[in-house]
Design a protein around this motif. Structure first.
Motif, PDB file in Angstrom:
ATOM      1  N   ALA A  87       0.863  -1.175   0.000  1.00 51.97           N
ATOM      2  CA  ALA A  87       0.000   0.000   0.000  1.00 51.97           C
ATOM      3  C   ALA A  87       0.902   1.228   0.000  1.00 51.97           C
ATOM      4  CB  ALA A  87      -0.867  -0.013   1.235  1.00 51.97           C
ATOM      5  N   LEU A  88       0.640   2.160  -0.895  1.00 55.83           N
ATOM      6  CA  LEU A  88       1.446   3.377  -0.910  1.00 55.83           C
ATOM      7  C   LEU A  88       0.658   4.492  -0.235  1.00 55.83           C
ATOM      8  CD1 LEU A  88       2.952   3.245  -4.494  1.00 55.83           C
ATOM      9  CD2 LEU A  88       3.939   2.475  -2.350  1.00 55.83           C
ATOM     10  N   TYR A  89       1.375   5.365   0.430  1.00 57.93           N
ATOM     11  CA  TYR A  89       0.728   6.452   1.169  1.00 57.93           C
ATOM     12  C   TYR A  89       0.672   7.699   0.299  1.00 57.93           C
ATOM     13  CZ  TYR A  89       1.515   3.151   4.869  1.00 57.93           C
ATOM     14  OH  TYR A  89       1.514   2.012   5.622  1.00 57.93           O
ATOM     15  N   PRO A  90      -0.537   8.169  -0.015  1.00 58.39           N
ATOM     16  CA  PRO A  90      -0.682   9.226  -1.019  1.00 58.39           C
ATOM     17  C   PRO A  90      -0.070  10.569  -0.632  1.00 58.39           C
ATOM     18  CG  PRO A  90      -2.813   8.693  -0.017  1.00 58.39           C
ATOM     19  CD  PRO A  90      -1.840   7.650   0.435  1.00 58.39           C
ATOM     20  N   HIS A  91      -0.032  10.883   0.668  1.00 60.14           N
ATOM     21  CA  HIS A  91       0.470  12.209   1.057  1.00 60.14           C
ATOM     22  C   HIS A  91       1.978  12.223   1.290  1.00 60.14           C
ATOM     23  CE1 HIS A  91      -3.535  13.864   1.427  1.00 60.14           C
ATOM     24  NE2 HIS A  91      -3.887  12.762   2.072  1.00 60.14           N
ATOM     25  N   MET A  92       2.582  11.037   1.333  1.00 61.79           N
ATOM     26  CA  MET A  92       4.017  10.992   1.592  1.00 61.79           C
ATOM     27  C   MET A  92       4.782  10.927   0.277  1.00 61.79           C
ATOM     28  SD  MET A  92       4.355   8.826   5.134  1.00 61.79           S
ATOM     29  CE  MET A  92       4.594   7.249   4.592  1.00 61.79           C
ATOM     30  N   LYS A 132       4.929  12.610  -5.283  1.00 59.10           N
ATOM     31  CA  LYS A 132       3.936  11.762  -4.600  1.00 59.10           C
ATOM     32  C   LYS A 132       3.718  10.490  -5.437  1.00 59.10           C
ATOM     33  CE  LYS A 132       3.173  14.637  -1.289  1.00 59.10           C
ATOM     34  NZ  LYS A 132       2.372  15.854  -1.363  1.00 59.10           N
ATOM     35  N   LYS A 134       1.237   9.107  -6.592  1.00 63.47           N
ATOM     36  CA  LYS A 134       0.238   9.238  -7.651  1.00 63.47           C
ATOM     37  C   LYS A 134       0.884   9.441  -9.021  1.00 63.47           C
ATOM     38  CE  LYS A 134      -3.415  12.092  -8.460  1.00 63.47           C
ATOM     39  NZ  LYS A 134      -4.224  11.214  -9.286  1.00 63.47           N
ATOM     40  N   ARG A 141       5.396   1.777  -9.010  1.00 68.14           N
ATOM     41  CA  ARG A 141       4.860   1.576  -7.657  1.00 68.14           C
ATOM     42  C   ARG A 141       5.344   0.246  -7.087  1.00 68.14           C
ATOM     43  NH1 ARG A 141      -1.349   3.750  -8.518  1.00 68.14           N
ATOM     44  NH2 ARG A 141      -0.702   5.845  -9.162  1.00 68.14           N
TER      45      ARG A 141
ATOM     46  N   GLY B  39      -7.561   7.240  -1.977  1.00 67.90           N
ATOM     47  CA  GLY B  39      -6.264   6.661  -1.662  1.00 67.90           C
ATOM     48  C   GLY B  39      -5.750   5.829  -2.820  1.00 67.90           C
ATOM     49  N   ILE B  40      -4.593   5.214  -2.617  1.00 65.27           N
ATOM     50  CA  ILE B  40      -3.979   4.446  -3.676  1.00 65.27           C
ATOM     51  C   ILE B  40      -4.078   2.972  -3.317  1.00 65.27           C
ATOM     52  CG2 ILE B  40      -1.811   3.900  -4.816  1.00 65.27           C
ATOM     53  CD1 ILE B  40      -1.079   6.829  -4.549  1.00 65.27           C
ATOM     54  N   ASP B 204       1.142   9.256   7.207  1.00 64.77           N
ATOM     55  CA  ASP B 204       0.597   9.753   5.950  1.00 64.77           C
ATOM     56  C   ASP B 204      -0.467  10.820   6.220  1.00 64.77           C
ATOM     57  OD1 ASP B 204       0.264   9.704   3.073  1.00 64.77           O
ATOM     58  OD2 ASP B 204      -1.670   8.745   3.449  1.00 64.77           O
ATOM     59  N   ALA B 207       1.292  13.882   7.132  1.00 57.23           N
ATOM     60  CA  ALA B 207       1.861  14.549   5.949  1.00 57.23           C
ATOM     61  C   ALA B 207       0.761  15.284   5.179  1.00 57.23           C
ATOM     62  CB  ALA B 207       2.552  13.522   5.049  1.00 57.23           C
ATOM     63  N   GLY B 208      -0.475  14.774   5.241  1.00 57.38           N
ATOM     64  CA  GLY B 208      -1.599  15.418   4.568  1.00 57.38           C
ATOM     65  C   GLY B 208      -2.301  16.427   5.463  1.00 57.38           C
ATOM     66  N   GLN B 409     -11.363  13.164 -10.236  1.00 59.51           N
ATOM     67  CA  GLN B 409     -10.107  12.596  -9.752  1.00 59.51           C
ATOM     68  C   GLN B 409      -9.414  13.667  -8.926  1.00 59.51           C
ATOM     69  OE1 GLN B 409      -8.769   9.696  -9.985  1.00 59.51           O
ATOM     70  NE2 GLN B 409      -9.873   8.658 -11.630  1.00 59.51           N
ATOM     71  N   PRO B 410      -8.860  13.292  -7.799  1.00 58.91           N
ATOM     72  CA  PRO B 410      -8.141  14.305  -7.021  1.00 58.91           C
ATOM     73  C   PRO B 410      -6.893  14.763  -7.768  1.00 58.91           C
ATOM     74  CG  PRO B 410      -7.857  12.109  -6.079  1.00 58.91           C
ATOM     75  CD  PRO B 410      -8.802  11.966  -7.224  1.00 58.91           C
ATOM     76  N   GLU B 412      -2.969  16.491  -8.178  1.00 54.94           N
ATOM     77  CA  GLU B 412      -1.668  16.135  -7.609  1.00 54.94           C
ATOM     78  C   GLU B 412      -1.417  16.805  -6.259  1.00 54.94           C
ATOM     79  OE1 GLU B 412       2.323  14.859  -7.207  1.00 54.94           O
ATOM     80  OE2 GLU B 412       0.639  14.080  -8.363  1.00 54.94           O
ATOM     81  N   PRO B 415      -4.239  15.289  -3.001  1.00 52.38           N
ATOM     82  CA  PRO B 415      -4.380  13.863  -3.311  1.00 52.38           C
ATOM     83  C   PRO B 415      -5.750  13.295  -2.929  1.00 52.38           C
ATOM     84  CG  PRO B 415      -2.364  14.286  -2.092  1.00 52.38           C
ATOM     85  CD  PRO B 415      -3.179  15.530  -2.038  1.00 52.38           C
ATOM     86  N   GLU B 416      -6.471  13.962  -2.058  1.00 51.13           N
ATOM     87  CA  GLU B 416      -7.799  13.444  -1.708  1.00 51.13           C
ATOM     88  C   GLU B 416      -8.741  14.630  -1.530  1.00 51.13           C
ATOM     89  OE1 GLU B 416      -7.743  10.171   1.254  1.00 51.13           O
ATOM     90  OE2 GLU B 416      -5.848  11.153   1.700  1.00 51.13           O
TER      91      GLU B 416
END
Lengths: 369, 424
Positions: A87-92, A132, A134, A141, B39-40, B204, B207-208, B409-410, B412, B415-416
């Motif tokens: 799982a990748l962390y979107p904000h990091m 990021k 994304k 990934r 999320g991813i 995370d 960070a957000g 879509q969010p 860049e 991201p959310e």
């Protein structure tokens, strides 16, 4: 870096009689890529989980380097399970995604950055480190996930069917990437798969298991050219080897209409228990189409022709009886010249190329000669 | 269409055939979608609306799909809180005859909250701790039935409100495995992975900028390990006492009841001269309070909601002087004259916000506050009216809190974006 040793390692599940892994003896060299392969239920994943500390070892021992880890907790074994979780962390950032486990462990910041940069270089991710996740493609990934394991600098990588949930295209791509990456890193790796093609293309050596028992271990070439028993012969290779059991008279095996002389060592190896029979195997590419009535030729009735461009295969049945089939199919497979293909319903005559017959005991299945 | 679809399901819904299986999930048109996940994820996941239900559809390898489907079915049969699998669909091909990935279909859990949704709302400061408590209970329950998760994390879990706490549900069983019994190695690996994943997920959020700066991510990860171990030891550990102290047997069982567990089997052994007794639970089942409430009233609610409702039932019995009447009879009257009128007093259009039992719990809390403020006992009907206007009306709909609206879509740097509230 370290060697890995299974020393008569045995796993018996509570309430079962037959061990899931039975006295496994296997020594994996430092930096080697070893693939455990076999059909479902053969004990390959159990063996890997024993090494990871996720299964109890009921007999024997497991060593990483010189250290007996048989009773050591998983997190203290200095191993990394790769791809279990990515799982990748979107904000990091990509860098933080790769290094966060080191941060948790309290590794100094400068050291984290250095290890992440080294890993990124190997993984071709340097230019993405501050972006990021994304912004990354599916393959990139995957590589971040690999990076997570690399930055921890474990002694051994463990991978349990890591490609099983990828689509076919990404699977082939990732297969090549993992193999070349492992060679660059030189970290001892144990990889589990049910797919013998994956095993042949990736491993320095392959260990084939069946019913909890190690059947053979060797390089892909050795496994292919000199299978130790009928099981390995039938399991390794695609399309599978043609295998049948035939009557032997005066040192000659009766295959379809042909009478084939057995090598001296093979003939001498046949025992009373074999009941005057021998098991023979020959790969689809070991057969040669010849004109009818040639010396040592037997006939195959063509039921299907598969043309693959550079290759073509005939699927058929042995004429004049006899049980001869490839793998789980009930058909004989012959590789033929793609520019000269017979029609369905035709009969072709084939001979076995010299020294490309594999002979096994009809009673024990062990290689003869 | 050149497809030869195979649907594996306990009760296949023919309406499933109407979905555009010949198109890769990632390109499904907005008009069939209910929402996109946030999320991813390592797989493509989409939410659709079908026959009055919301379904989650995940593209995944065929063998893995069948495996996860079977595992989820077995977990459901074992009564472990997990999403309900609907089926597996294979044999998909696109218009050019190219093979498409198999899909696993699960039912969306109504009134469930992804952890990211909880953190994007204004939060009570201890939310993270309450989520961790819920996850520890779930992990212990999974381990008790022999399930090794292999990928414990907040994102593989959904949360439902349960009175002032949360109840956790397993969503993703892809890496899991059911064994007769787990080895300490398997349990420890799961716990260690859970700790790492939770800390990563909280970092995370930090960070957000969705997490209070005061929150100590590593401390919360460590708290999970501690909570898990406490609960595991309480539920499975042995107790020794001298043979005369027989009351300790009942005390032990009551202690587990208070933790929300029933004891199905208790092993009792004595030493040779019979002076020391050793007791150890062999079978424990979750849902002590919810099972009891279900038997009495037929209400199927979460454990702590049940605790609250049972307390109210006891007060009702005391207030009406009926402590000596048959429990079932009193429960029936309480349901008819207290519980049902309260939840029915909530206007229909506001019922998508919370589950009835949660509304009842919040009404009781609310009554306590308004009574204190008014310095008199506020009757329940008055409390409900005030709760609906002052509290419930301002809450979000949580019945189907999914991801992003289709077609959005969010970006860049964001991201959310906000949650999309689905109406079915």
């Amino acid at each position: 870096m370290a060697t890995v040793t299974f020393d008569k390692a045995t796993r018996v599940y509570p309430g079962t009689e037959r061990p899931a892994v039975d006295q496994l003896d296997l020594h994996i060299e430092d930096g080697e890529f070893l693939v455990l392969v076999g059909p479902s239920g053969c004990g390959k994943s159990t063996s890997l989980r024993m090494l990871a500390g996720l299964e109890d070892v009921n007999g024997g021992a497991i060593l990483i380097g010189d250290r007996d880890v048989t009773d050591v907790q998983p997190k203290d074994r200095d191993i990394a399970m790769v791809f279990q979780n990515y799982a990748l962390y979107p904000h990091m950032s990509v860098a933080d995604n790769m290094g966060f486990a080191l941060k948790i462990a309290g590794t100094p910041k400068a050291e984290i950055r250095q290890r992440v940069e080294e890993a990124a270089k190997i993984l071709d991710l340097t230019e993405y480190l501050d972006r990021k996740p994304k912004a990354l493609s599916g393959g990139q990934r995957q590589r971040v996930a690999m990076g997570r394991a690399i930055v921890r600098q474990p002694q051994v990588f463990l991978m349990d069917e890591p490609l099983s949930n990828l689509d076919a295209k990404l699977r082939v791509q990732t297969r090549t990437q993992i193999a070349s990456l492992q060679r660059r890193l030189g970290v001892t790796t144990v990889y589990v798969t049910h797919d013998q093609t994956e095993a042949l293309t990736m491993g320095d050596r392959i260990a084939v298991l069946s019913a909890g028992v190690l059947q053979q271990v060797g390089t892909p070439r050795e496994m292919y050219d000199k299978p130790a028993n009928v099981f390995v012969a039938g399991f390794i290779g695609s399309p599978a080897m043609n295998i049948g059991t035939f009557d032997v008279t005066d040192g000659r095996a009766q295959v379809g209409g042909a009478s084939l002389a057995l090598e001296r060592a093979v003939a001498d190896g046949i025992t009373a228990a074999d009941g005057g029979r021998v098991t023979l195997g020959f790969r689809p590419e070991s057969l040669e189409v010849v004109s009818a009535g040639s010396e040592g030729a037997f006939d195959v009735d063509v039921t299907l022709v598969e043309e693959l461009g550079s290759d073509a295969f005939v699927y058929g049945s042995l004429k004049n009886g006899g049980d001869l089939h490839a793998g789980d199919s009930n058909q004989v497979i012959v590789r033929i010249d793609p520019r000269d293909v017979p029609d369905k319903g035709d009969t072709i005559s084939v001979t076995i190329r010299p020294e490309q017959t594999h002979a096994f005991s009809a009673s024990t299945g062990e290689r003869l000669g | 269409m050149t497809q030869n679809l195979q649907i594996t399901a306990a009760r296949p819904d023919p309406a499933l055939l109407d979905l555009p299986w010949d198109i890769p999930l990632i390109s499904w048109p907005d008009d069939v979608l209910a929402a996109l996940p946030r999320g991813i994820s390592r797989h493509v996941v989409r939410f659709v609306r079908l026959s009055g239900r919301v379904l989650a559809i995940k593209e995944i390898g065929e063998s893995v799909a069948h495996r996860e489907y079977e595992l989820l079915r077995r977990l459901n049969r074992l009564d472990v809180p997990s999403v309900v699998p609907v089926g597996v669909i294979t044999g998909r091909r696109d218009a050019n005859g190219e093979r498409l990935e198999a899909v696993l279909v699960t039912e969306h859990l109504q009134f469930s909250l992804p952890y990211r949704a909880l953190f994007s709302q204004a939060l009570r400061p201890d939310t993270a701790t309450r989520l961790i408590d819920a996850l520890a209970v779930l992990l212990v329950r999974l381990h008790l039935v022999g399930f090794y998760w292999g990928d414990v994390s907040l994102s593989n879990t959904l949360f439902r409100r349960d009175a002032e706490t949360f109840a956790a549900y397993l969503v993703d069983a892809e890496t899991g495995d059911l064994h007769r019994e787990l080895t300490p190695g398997q349990r420890n690996y799961d716990i260690d992975l859970a700790r790492t994943n939770i800390i990563g997920e909280l970092m995370d959020l930090a960070a957000g900028e969705m997490l209070d700066e005061e929150v100590d991510e590593v401390g919360i990860g460590d708290a999970l390990v501690e909570r898990y171990n406490e609960l595991w030891d309480a539920l499975t550990g042995a107790e020794y006492f001298v043979a005369d102290d027989r009351w300790r047997v009942d005390a032990h069982i009551e202690r587990l009841n208070r933790l929300g567990f029933d004891v199905g089997e208790l092993e009792m052994t004595t030493d040779i001269d019979g002076t020391t007794v050793r007791i150890q639970p062999k079978v424990v089942d979750a849902g002590h309070h919810s099972n009891r409430l279900f038997r009495l009233t037929g209400l199927d609610v979460q454990e702590n909601q049940a605790r609250r409702l049972l307390n109210d039932l006891d007060s009702y019995a005391a207030a009406t002087g009926r402590q000596n009447d048959g429990e079932q009879l009193v429960a029936h009257d309480w349901l008819r004259t207290v519980f049902e009128p309260t939840v029915n007093a909530v206007p229909r259009e506001l019922r998508r916000k919370l589950e009835p039992a949660q509304i009842f719990h919040e009404v009781l809390d609310h009554r306590w506050y308004v009574s204190e403020r008014a310095e008199r006992d506020i009757p329940l009907p008055e409390a409900v009216a005030s709760y609906v206007e002052d509290v419930l009306r301002h809450r979000p709909d949580e019945k189907a809190l999914l991801g992003l609206p289709p077609g959005r879509q969010p970006s860049e740097d964001d991201p959310e974006s906000d949650y999309f509230h689905l109406s079915t």
